[in-house]
Design an enzyme around this catalytic site. Structure first.
Site, PDB file in Angstrom:
ATOM      1  N   CYS A 233      -7.171   5.025  -1.403  1.00 26.21           N
ATOM      2  CA  CYS A 233      -5.933   4.231  -1.332  1.00 26.21           C
ATOM      3  C   CYS A 233      -5.063   4.400  -2.578  1.00 26.21           C
ATOM      4  O   CYS A 233      -3.836   4.564  -2.469  1.00 26.21           O
ATOM      5  CB  CYS A 233      -6.269   2.764  -1.125  1.00 26.21           C
ATOM      6  SG  CYS A 233      -7.522   2.116  -2.260  1.00 26.21           S
TER       7      CYS A 233
ATOM      8  N   HIS B  46      -2.000  -2.652  -4.116  1.00 23.81           N
ATOM      9  CA  HIS B  46      -2.368  -2.087  -5.416  1.00 23.81           C
ATOM     10  C   HIS B  46      -1.111  -1.740  -6.207  1.00 23.81           C
ATOM     11  O   HIS B  46      -0.104  -1.308  -5.639  1.00 23.81           O
ATOM     12  CB  HIS B  46      -3.171  -0.796  -5.239  1.00 23.81           C
ATOM     13  CG  HIS B  46      -4.547  -0.990  -4.674  1.00 23.81           C
ATOM     14  ND1 HIS B  46      -5.108  -2.221  -4.443  1.00 23.81           N
ATOM     15  CD2 HIS B  46      -5.487  -0.068  -4.293  1.00 23.81           C
ATOM     16  CE1 HIS B  46      -6.336  -2.059  -3.944  1.00 23.81           C
ATOM     17  NE2 HIS B  46      -6.582  -0.766  -3.852  1.00 23.81           N
TER      18      HIS B  46
END
Length: 344
Positions: free
Chosen positions: A133, A247
């Site tokens: 990711c 994130h």
């Protein structure tokens, strides 16, 4: 339009559940949807559009029995290692969201905005790997500026949400915050993370490696080089923060000697790159934040600035929803490109 029988392995996990909303949003051409999971999830019902579909047990024979065309795997590397070959043997293309196949030289590692041409390698083993990711959102931005100048080195610090540890990670943060307000934080258990995550940051994501970096950090190194097809230097420090989803990354890019970074040109390159959005107005407090990136399919860049000492260094900030951009959405975009390639 041709429609496909689609399986989601890891049907009740955080990423698996995200697929159902995305299938609807993207009008993905599904003839039949098959949610698969371990025995303990059998009988649970997932909602897809106006349908309620019972979760079935993952077995080696289920892919052939149900005539699956596309299988999305998001149930952990050991599950992919055991069952992906069965899906391929049954005639499905596997789009794998785990780390198991990423560095196999015969399996393409794909971010569709960056290296869509690599999807053609799927015929090698019937599998397309979805990157880590943190790597996905970083290489999207790197590709935009690598097209402008030649990258030689990347230094990145990540601020990774608890969603990176799945449902259990998010639930642990919520439970610890509830315990904090009930004056019981000292009694909270730490299961998803090695340390308390509420009101804390943990400068370790994944297990240590012999070189002093963690496995997560080395994923970013190796995957970036494979996706960009460049032997550039990458150094990462991955940190878990008490955020539910999305994130963030602080990225420093060093370009070839003699390069003079033009910040306006960089902003334009970011703005013109597929699925990147520039939010860069420091004076007015406009920059990417997890709060705004969550539940979107875009990668946001801001705090764009040239280094104050060296003309060939660029700094910027990068945010994306880990569950979507960093997992389910990237997998779905791979599938869309694969379909277009197969139909052409």
């Amino acid at each position: 339009m041709r429609k496909f029988n689609v399986a989601v392995v890891g049907a009740t996990g955080a990423v698996g559940e995200e697929f159902y909303a995305l299938f609807k949003e993207y009008d993905f051409p599904i003839a039949k949807l098959l949610p698969l999971a371990s025995e303990r999830s059998v009988g649970k019902v997932i909602e897809y559009g106006n349908q309620e579909i019972a979760v079935q047990k993952l077995t080696h024979g289920i892919f052939e029995k149900e005539e699956i065309d596309i299988a999305f795997f998001s149930a952990g590397g050991s599950i992919s290692a055991e069952f992906a070959a069965s899906a391929v043997e049954a005639g499905a293309v596997v789009i794998d969201n785990t780390s198991h196949f990423r560095m196999d030289p015969e399996i393409p590692l794909v971010v569709p905005e960056v290296n869509p041409e690599d999807i053609a390698q799927w015929r090698n083993k019937g599998i397309i790997a979805n990157p880590n990711c943190s790597t996905i959102q970083m290489v999207q931005a790197l590709k935009a500026v690598d097209n402008l100048y030649g990258i030689t080195r990347v230094d990145v610090s990540t601020y990774q949400a608890t969603s990176g540890a799945g449902k259990a990670g998010m639930e642990e943060l919520v439970k610890q915050m509830q315990d904090f307000f009930a004056f019981k934080l000292s009694e909270s258990e730490c299961n998803a993370f090695a340390h308390q995550i509420a009101l804390n940051v943990i400068p370790q994501v994944d297990v240590p490696m012999e070189n002093g970096f963690t496995k997560e950090e080395m994923k970013m190194v190796n995957e970036t080089q494979k996706i960009l097809h460049k032997d550039i230097e990458v150094a990462a420090t991955c940190v878990r923060v008490p955020v539910l989803r999305s994130h963030s990354e602080s990225i420093t890019v060093t370009f070839e000697e003699g390069t003079v970074v033009d910040v306006d040109a960089v902003r334009e390159a970011f703005a013109n790159f597929e699925n990147l959005i520039v939010e860069d107005d420091l004076e007015n407090g406009i920059y990417p934040m997890p709060k705004n990136a969550t539940d979107t399919d875009m990668t946001y860049v801001g705090r764009i600035r040239k280094d104050i000492y060296r003309d060939n260094i660029l700094h910027f900030w990068n945010v994306a929803d880990q569950v979507r951009v960093g997992a389910a959405t990237n997998s779905l975009r791979i599938a869309q490109k694969w379909i277009a390639m197969e139909d052409s």
